[in-house]
Design a protein around this motif. Sequence first.
Motif, PDB file in Angstrom:
ATOM      1  N   PHE A  68      12.659  63.615  33.464  1.00 56.85           N
ATOM      2  CA  PHE A  68      13.422  63.842  32.025  1.00 56.85           C
ATOM      3  C   PHE A  68      15.191  63.580  32.260  1.00 56.85           C
ATOM      4  CE2 PHE A  68      10.609  66.967  31.662  1.00 56.85           C
ATOM      5  CZ  PHE A  68       9.308  66.479  31.030  1.00 56.85           C
ATOM      6  N   ALA A  69      15.608  63.965  33.590  1.00 59.53           N
ATOM      7  CA  ALA A  69      16.947  63.839  33.878  1.00 59.53           C
ATOM      8  C   ALA A  69      16.938  62.008  34.132  1.00 59.53           C
ATOM      9  CB  ALA A  69      16.875  64.473  35.518  1.00 59.53           C
ATOM     10  N   TYR A  70      16.293  61.544  34.827  1.00 57.79           N
ATOM     11  CA  TYR A  70      15.763  60.180  35.328  1.00 57.79           C
ATOM     12  C   TYR A  70      16.049  59.311  33.392  1.00 57.79           C
ATOM     13  CZ  TYR A  70      15.367  59.928  39.946  1.00 57.79           C
ATOM     14  OH  TYR A  70      15.310  60.174  42.120  1.00 57.79           O
ATOM     15  N   ASN A  71      15.402  59.581  33.236  1.00 53.50           N
ATOM     16  CA  ASN A  71      15.400  59.283  31.080  1.00 53.50           C
ATOM     17  C   ASN A  71      16.932  59.450  30.839  1.00 53.50           C
ATOM     18  OD1 ASN A  71      14.439  58.423  28.706  1.00 53.50           O
ATOM     19  ND2 ASN A  71      14.982  60.310  28.352  1.00 53.50           N
ATOM     20  N   ASN A  72      17.532  60.859  30.700  1.00 51.12           N
ATOM     21  CA  ASN A  72      18.586  60.827  30.024  1.00 51.12           C
ATOM     22  C   ASN A  72      20.380  60.473  30.982  1.00 51.12           C
ATOM     23  OD1 ASN A  72      17.280  61.922  28.447  1.00 51.12           O
ATOM     24  ND2 ASN A  72      18.220  64.221  28.363  1.00 51.12           N
ATOM     25  N   ARG A  73      19.481  59.839  32.230  1.00 53.99           N
ATOM     26  CA  ARG A  73      20.537  59.715  32.353  1.00 53.99           C
ATOM     27  C   ARG A  73      20.959  58.279  32.314  1.00 53.99           C
ATOM     28  NH1 ARG A  73      21.736  60.125  39.439  1.00 53.99           N
ATOM     29  NH2 ARG A  73      20.061  58.360  39.042  1.00 53.99           N
ATOM     30  N   GLY A  74      19.799  57.701  32.340  1.00 55.10           N
ATOM     31  CA  GLY A  74      19.319  55.873  31.587  1.00 55.10           C
ATOM     32  C   GLY A  74      20.519  55.917  30.153  1.00 55.10           C
ATOM     33  N   ILE A  75      19.674  56.885  29.787  1.00 54.66           N
ATOM     34  CA  ILE A  75      20.661  56.738  28.513  1.00 54.66           C
ATOM     35  C   ILE A  75      22.068  56.923  28.228  1.00 54.66           C
ATOM     36  CG2 ILE A  75      20.798  57.433  26.312  1.00 54.66           C
ATOM     37  CD1 ILE A  75      18.229  58.684  26.078  1.00 54.66           C
ATOM     38  N   LEU A  76      22.908  57.529  29.530  1.00 52.31           N
ATOM     39  CA  LEU A  76      24.530  57.688  29.175  1.00 52.31           C
ATOM     40  C   LEU A  76      24.855  56.677  29.883  1.00 52.31           C
ATOM     41  CD1 LEU A  76      26.279  59.687  28.762  1.00 52.31           C
ATOM     42  CD2 LEU A  76      26.415  60.672  31.125  1.00 52.31           C
ATOM     43  N   ARG A  77      23.753  56.367  30.671  1.00 50.84           N
ATOM     44  CA  ARG A  77      24.697  54.362  31.494  1.00 50.84           C
ATOM     45  C   ARG A  77      24.820  53.935  30.829  1.00 50.84           C
ATOM     46  NH1 ARG A  77      21.653  54.947  37.935  1.00 50.84           N
ATOM     47  NH2 ARG A  77      23.245  55.887  39.099  1.00 50.84           N
ATOM     48  N   TYR A  78      23.241  53.327  30.162  1.00 50.15           N
ATOM     49  CA  TYR A  78      23.218  52.800  29.053  1.00 50.15           C
ATOM     50  C   TYR A  78      24.680  52.371  28.081  1.00 50.15           C
ATOM     51  CZ  TYR A  78      21.635  50.285  24.744  1.00 50.15           C
ATOM     52  OH  TYR A  78      21.779  49.626  23.634  1.00 50.15           O
ATOM     53  N   LYS A  79      24.783  53.454  27.551  1.00 52.75           N
ATOM     54  CA  LYS A  79      26.739  54.195  26.661  1.00 52.75           C
ATOM     55  C   LYS A  79      27.285  53.791  27.679  1.00 52.75           C
ATOM     56  CE  LYS A  79      23.503  57.369  23.440  1.00 52.75           C
ATOM     57  NZ  LYS A  79      23.849  58.911  23.133  1.00 52.75           N
ATOM     58  N   LEU A  80      27.181  53.859  28.426  1.00 52.46           N
ATOM     59  CA  LEU A  80      28.603  53.759  29.395  1.00 52.46           C
ATOM     60  C   LEU A  80      28.629  52.174  29.631  1.00 52.46           C
ATOM     61  CD1 LEU A  80      28.447  56.438  31.870  1.00 52.46           C
ATOM     62  CD2 LEU A  80      30.402  56.263  30.176  1.00 52.46           C
ATOM     63  N   GLY A  81      27.558  51.652  29.442  1.00 51.58           N
ATOM     64  CA  GLY A  81      28.210  49.279  29.350  1.00 51.58           C
ATOM     65  C   GLY A  81      27.220  49.885  31.002  1.00 51.58           C
ATOM     66  N   ASP A  82      26.562  50.574  31.633  1.00 46.93           N
ATOM     67  CA  ASP A  82      25.701  50.088  33.160  1.00 46.93           C
ATOM     68  C   ASP A  82      24.675  50.115  32.954  1.00 46.93           C
ATOM     69  OD1 ASP A  82      25.755  49.605  35.169  1.00 46.93           O
ATOM     70  OD2 ASP A  82      25.187  52.479  36.546  1.00 46.93           O
TER      71      ASP A  82
END
Length: 236
Positions: free
Chosen positions: A164-178
């Motif tokens: 779950f944490a990988y999924n949500n961190r992936g979303i956040l990184r996407y929003k941050l442009g990474d």
Amino acid sequence: MVTNVVRALRQGAWIAGFVAVGQLASMAAVSADPVQLRLQPQRPTAAVNPIDFGANRYILTDEAFAQAVSEYLQGRPDRAVVQFGEAVRLDPKDGPAFNNRANARTALGDSQGALADYDRAVELDPGYAFIYFNRGITKSGLGDRQGALADYDQALEIDPLNVFAYNNRGILRYKLGDRAGSLTDFDRALRLDPTYAFAYHNRGIVRSKLGDSRGAEADSQKAAELMGKSPRRRSA
């Protein structure tokens, strides 16, 4: 009387009613943003058996805790907040009660109150990954993306198998442009759980943005297959 649901929570079992993983209907459509998991229940790192301790304050705390859980599962988060408040009044060091009161406050839209409770829960139980996970969601919702990223990082340092944490961190990184980092996180989530439909859906979005239309289509198909849905084709 200490109920079975409290014993389950205190001893590390999941309460399914506390888990909200989004609306499946939204998964069939192509979304502009990846799908994020919502809050998870508190699972204490050590079992607490109030009867074995023989202290009245533990029994009273668990009665309040049990009532709070019951109210939450019956769709009354406002009453759950009151009952979890009684639990922390009886035992100010009850980390699970603070974490779950934060979840109930989140359900009521009280993000600042939830954040304060998550902060206290972290102080009391710094080794429990899902408190950081929950707080990361709240911080992200409040616009503190760097703070949220730090919480997801900490959750994964404690529990590197937390899909779950990988999924949500992936979303956040996407929003941050990474996007590269985002793709890596969704890949990790899927290595840990190859049946994780949300991660396929989310990775498909990132692959599409990176120009990998074939990979994006494959992920969309897989997500739809896992959820029993008919996928919509992505526009070029």
